[in-house]
Structures are given as C-alpha cells and as structure tokens.
Design an enzyme around this catalytic site. Structure first.
Site, PDB file in Angstrom:
ATOM      1  N   CYS A 169     -23.461  14.778   0.563  1.00  0.00           N
ATOM      2  CA  CYS A 169     -23.193  14.154  -0.734  1.00  0.00           C
ATOM      3  C   CYS A 169     -24.102  14.741  -1.806  1.00  0.00           C
ATOM      4  O   CYS A 169     -23.668  14.992  -2.933  1.00  0.00           O
ATOM      5  CB  CYS A 169     -23.392  12.643  -0.638  1.00  0.00           C
ATOM      6  SG  CYS A 169     -23.006  11.781  -2.181  1.00  0.00           S
ATOM      7  N   CYS A 202     -23.986   6.746   2.545  1.00  0.00           N
ATOM      8  CA  CYS A 202     -24.016   7.144   1.133  1.00  0.00           C
ATOM      9  C   CYS A 202     -22.759   6.714   0.383  1.00  0.00           C
ATOM     10  O   CYS A 202     -21.647   7.130   0.718  1.00  0.00           O
ATOM     11  CB  CYS A 202     -24.172   8.665   1.059  1.00  0.00           C
ATOM     12  SG  CYS A 202     -24.194   9.339  -0.596  1.00  0.00           S
TER      13      CYS A 202
END
Length: 349
Positions: free
Chosen positions: A91, A188
């Site tokens: 990410c 995340c």
C-alpha cells in the site's frame, strides 16, 4: 491524514513551523466492517475535527480501485498460495507514495508529510535515505522497505524523532480530539474485523486434517490459509501427546493439511533465507557480501546477519537461527541507522 493521532500532530507541527498545510484523507476501501460501520467515515470525521481545530483545509480522495488492483488482488493471491503477505508494505509503495503523492502535487503541494515513525535524509549527493525512528518500538521503516529514493524526494516525516508518548502528550496539550485514539492494528485501510470471516469471502475455505509430522490426525482446521508457521493459538487441539503446546510446522495447501508438532521447535528455526528480488531504496552496495542487521517481521528486534547479493536477489545468513520465517513476508535490511531496503522471502533453509 488518516484520522489518527500521528498524522494529526504532524499537521499541527508543520503549521506551527510556518508551512501552509492541507489535510488530505485517502479512502481506499468501501465495504463496512463486521459491525455495519464504515470505518473510513469515522476516520474522516476525526480528520475534519482536527483540521477544524488547527484551522487548515481538508479534502478526501478515493483510491479504492487502485488499492484493489495493485494491493488487494496480490494479497488474496498470496494467501491462496499458502503464503503470508503484508499488504501494508504494498500500500505504501503502490498507493500512498504513488497516486497519493501525484494527486497532492497536482494540488500545488511542495512536500508530502505523513505520520510515519521514521526519518529521511535528503543528502547533498541528490539521493534520499530512509532512516530509523527515534522510538524503536514504533519504527515503521519495515513498512516502507519497497520505496525508492525518488519516492522519498518530496517527503517529510515530522514525528520521526519523537517517542509515541511525546506525540500523545503534545496532541493532548493542543486539545486534538485524536490524542487518546487507539492505534489501528487491522489490515491497511480495511480495518479491524474478524479476519477469518473476511478472508473466507475471497478464498473458498475447506475443512481438513491437522496432522503430526508422522501422519497422525490430531484435529481439524477450518482452512489452511488461516494459519501461519509457528502459530500456537487458535489451533483448537486439545491435550494429548507430550502435553506441551502445539504449534504449526507447515501448510500443505494442495492437500489441505496443516502439520503441527509439540515440544522441540528446532524444525521451525532457520539461519538462511532467500529473496529472489530485492529493492534497494537508495543504493546497491558495491561489495557482494556485507554485514548488516535485518528484520523478518515488524517490531522484531534487529538481528545480526551477513547479506550476500545473488543477481537481483539477496540471501541473508543470520548469526542466530530465526523462528518461523514466513514465505511472503519481507526481509528488511539495515546498516547502522539507514534502511537499505527489503525483499519478499521466497525460501528458508
């Protein structure tokens, strides 16, 4: 700004230093959590509260499609192979320090600032070096190991030289609503939820046998993808054997078998690991072999090791055998205070 205390104080400190600060919130996931709440909405509420408090404008940007294509698909594919991926690393590489930075620069920003616990040295040689944080317990360089020097070019990490306790104390002093907000520990941008239930929505789960290494069936599992090497809790195996705790030795994804053992754990300790590809953030060392420290998981204390360059990959030979090295996770390498980079663990031996 994520809606947490770290990015909240980051914004405040930069404004105090005379920067013109804009809060930018990323929305990377649309589904609701197990309680029917959209955690992104709650986080954005906190962003609005903090920005209004310190007097800065704020915006929201949606990268859900990019997150799904660049991060989440890989996450699911890795679990299907029986590996242990880390979506937070991807990410950062594929979203936060890619389209997010591009979007911020298009708004006229000169710098990007985040609440990561780490540092960056913008050196005179034109390169940017990722540095460890002052608070070793919160250091987040592990999650940034796939970045490039170029991605760090216009980035600031204002709280990298602070302890977490200092961050919370300052946030409370300035009356920030996020001062006591607990740290997120979920995947995340997906949040904290029942992980087994969540994963089963994307990977068909099938019950199977839990066996000892000599083939004795000692229990049943809900799906081998749920388990990691070295895991002790949540196995659902009663007493028996030698009475010591059971732990996961390996996963046979093809035959849907989980292998466990008791007592002696030497079979899950290894001194060597191999990364077929390794990302050097700033520079590739000139020597093919060098001393370093390394981590095979976040929060693990750095371990003394020798790094050996092999083509585009890297082999690590640890001074002391490491417990439960997991394929799919990242091995991250350090020399002194600098994070050199990291690579996906492909093999252990």
């Amino acid at each position: 700004m994520s809606g947490g205390v770290d990015s909240s104080l980051t914004a405040l400190l930069l404004k105090e230093q005379g920067f013109e600060v804009i809060g930018l919130f990323m929305r990377n996931w649309h589904e609701k959590d197990d309680g029917g709440c959209c955690t992104a909405d709650e986080d954005f509420y906190d962003v609005r509260s903090v920005c209004n408090n310190i007097g800065i404008p704020y915006y929201s940007v949606d990268f859900a499609d990019q997150y799904y294509d660049r991060v989440f698909k890989h996450f699911v594919d890795e679990y299907k192979k029986g590996r242990t991926p880390n979506p937070d690393v991807l990410c950062n590489k594929e979203i936060k320090f890619a389209p997010f930075v591009k979007h911020a620069l298009s708004m006229g920003a000169d710098y990007i600032a985040t609440g990561h616990y780490c540092g960056v040295l913008h050196a005179d040689d034109g390169y940017n070096y990722l540095l460890k944080a002052k608070d070793s317990n919160k250091d987040q360089t592990y999650f940034l190991n796939q970045l490039s020097s170029q991605q760090l070019d216009k980035v600031l990490f204002p709280i990298g030289g602070m302890e977490k306790s200092e961050v919370r104390a300052l946030a409370a002093k300035y009356g920030l609503s996020t001062a006591e907000k607990k740290d997120s520990t979920g995947i995340c941008f997906i949040g904290e939820r029942n992980f087994r239930k969540f994963l089963s929505e994307y990977i068909p789960m099938k019950e199977g046998d839990i066996k000892t290494l000599d083939g004795k069936v000692v229990g049943r599992h809900d799906g081998v993808f749920y388990y990691t090497v070295g895991q002790r809790k949540g196995l659902g195996i009663g007493g028996g054997g030698n009475g010591e705790p059971w732990f996961v030795v390996s996963k046979d994804v093809e035959n849907n078998v989980l292998y466990v053992s008791q007592g002696d754990q030497s079979m899950i300790y290894h001194s060597h690991l191999q990364c077929d590809g390794f990302n050097f953030i700033t520079y590739r060392p000139k020597q093919n072999q060098f001393r370093c420290t390394a981590r095979i998981r976040h929060r693990q204390p750095e371990q003394d090791a020798t790094a050996i360059l092999r083509g585009n990959g890297l082999e690590l030979v640890f001074d002391k055998p490491q417990r439960a090295i997991a394929e799919g996770q990242y091995a991250v390498v350090y020399v002194d205070n600098v994070c050199l980079g990291g690579g996906v663990i492909e093999r252990k031996f």
